[in-house]
Design an enzyme around this catalytic site. Structure first.
Site, PDB file in Angstrom:
ATOM      1  N   CYS A  71       0.816  -1.222   0.000  1.00 34.35           N
ATOM      2  CA  CYS A  71       0.000   0.000   0.000  1.00 34.35           C
ATOM      3  C   CYS A  71       0.848   1.270   0.000  1.00 34.35           C
ATOM      4  O   CYS A  71       0.582   2.205  -0.747  1.00 34.35           O
ATOM      5  CB  CYS A  71      -0.991  -0.013   1.154  1.00 34.35           C
ATOM      6  SG  CYS A  71      -0.253  -0.009   2.799  1.00 34.35           S
ATOM      7  N   HIS A 126      -2.437   0.602   6.994  1.00 33.28           N
ATOM      8  CA  HIS A 126      -2.818   0.650   5.580  1.00 33.28           C
ATOM      9  C   HIS A 126      -3.056   2.090   5.153  1.00 33.28           C
ATOM     10  O   HIS A 126      -3.532   2.920   5.933  1.00 33.28           O
ATOM     11  CB  HIS A 126      -4.096  -0.174   5.361  1.00 33.28           C
ATOM     12  CG  HIS A 126      -4.454  -0.336   3.925  1.00 33.28           C
ATOM     13  ND1 HIS A 126      -3.716  -1.102   3.053  1.00 33.28           N
ATOM     14  CD2 HIS A 126      -5.469   0.188   3.189  1.00 33.28           C
ATOM     15  CE1 HIS A 126      -4.275  -1.059   1.844  1.00 33.28           C
ATOM     16  NE2 HIS A 126      -5.340  -0.272   1.904  1.00 33.28           N
ATOM     17  N   HIS A 138      -6.252   1.850  -3.896  1.00 37.44           N
ATOM     18  CA  HIS A 138      -5.217   1.287  -3.029  1.00 37.44           C
ATOM     19  C   HIS A 138      -4.859  -0.104  -3.499  1.00 37.44           C
ATOM     20  O   HIS A 138      -5.372  -0.577  -4.513  1.00 37.44           O
ATOM     21  CB  HIS A 138      -5.689   1.276  -1.569  1.00 37.44           C
ATOM     22  CG  HIS A 138      -6.928   0.478  -1.332  1.00 37.44           C
ATOM     23  ND1 HIS A 138      -7.126  -0.285  -0.217  1.00 37.44           N
ATOM     24  CD2 HIS A 138      -8.067   0.307  -2.068  1.00 37.44           C
ATOM     25  CE1 HIS A 138      -8.308  -0.866  -0.255  1.00 37.44           C
ATOM     26  NE2 HIS A 138      -8.896  -0.520  -1.367  1.00 37.44           N
TER      27      HIS A 138
END
Length: 166
Positions: A71, A126, A138
């Site tokens: 990410c 994240h 993402h």
């Protein structure tokens, strides 16, 4: 004399038409340039990131490849193209720029979550980029680079905060 007046009117009409068409061509160009100028950097980051849809996820992915991303390496890559040099990890990225409330998100804002196997519900694990309309771009797990709904399911439950870096 009549022929002279006719020729004069034709010349004046020709000059007027040339000026009119020239103005139209210039205005048309300016309109196209203005439309391009209104594309925000945030939208450009998103558009660039969408080119990687489906690229596989790999935890700890190198920042020197685009064959796979985690990410934060994905955010680092897509923002760098537009002059924003983000730190390497989602925790570090969560400390740059300035805070923005969920209600005031704009395209290009970074959004942070506590999700996955390392999540405690309070720690950042994240990061994604806000696309507008409640959507985020993402990468994670099976889908790789993907678009998700910020306001439902896991992403709604695990949302922590947002930062504006643009």
């Amino acid at each position: 004399m009549n022929m002279h007046k006719i020729i004069k009117k034709v010349i004046i009409a020709g000059v007027a038409a040339t000026i009119g068409f020239g103005t139209f061509a210039i205005e048309g160009t300016n309109t196209a340039q203005a439309a391009t100028a209104t594309t925000t950097v945030g939208q450009k980051v998103i558009n660039y990131g969408k080119k990687y849809m489906g690229t596989p996820y790999k935890f700890g992915a190198s920042t020197s490849t685009t064959r796979n991303f985690d990410c934060s390496s994905f955010m680092k890559h897509i923002f760098k193209k537009y002059g924003v040099d983000l730190p390497r990890t989602s925790v570090q990225q969560s400390k740059v720029g300035h805070a923005v409330s969920k209600a005031n998100l704009k395209k290009g804002d970074l959004v942070f979550f506590s999700s996955g196997s390392r999540a405690t519900g309070r720690n950042i694990t994240h990061v994604a980029v806000y696309m507008g309309g409640g959507k985020i771009l993402h990468t994670y797990g099976g889908p790789g680079v993907t678009i998700s709904d910020l306001n439902s399911g896991n992403w709604k439950r695990t949302y922590i905060k947002a930062r504006r870096v643009l």
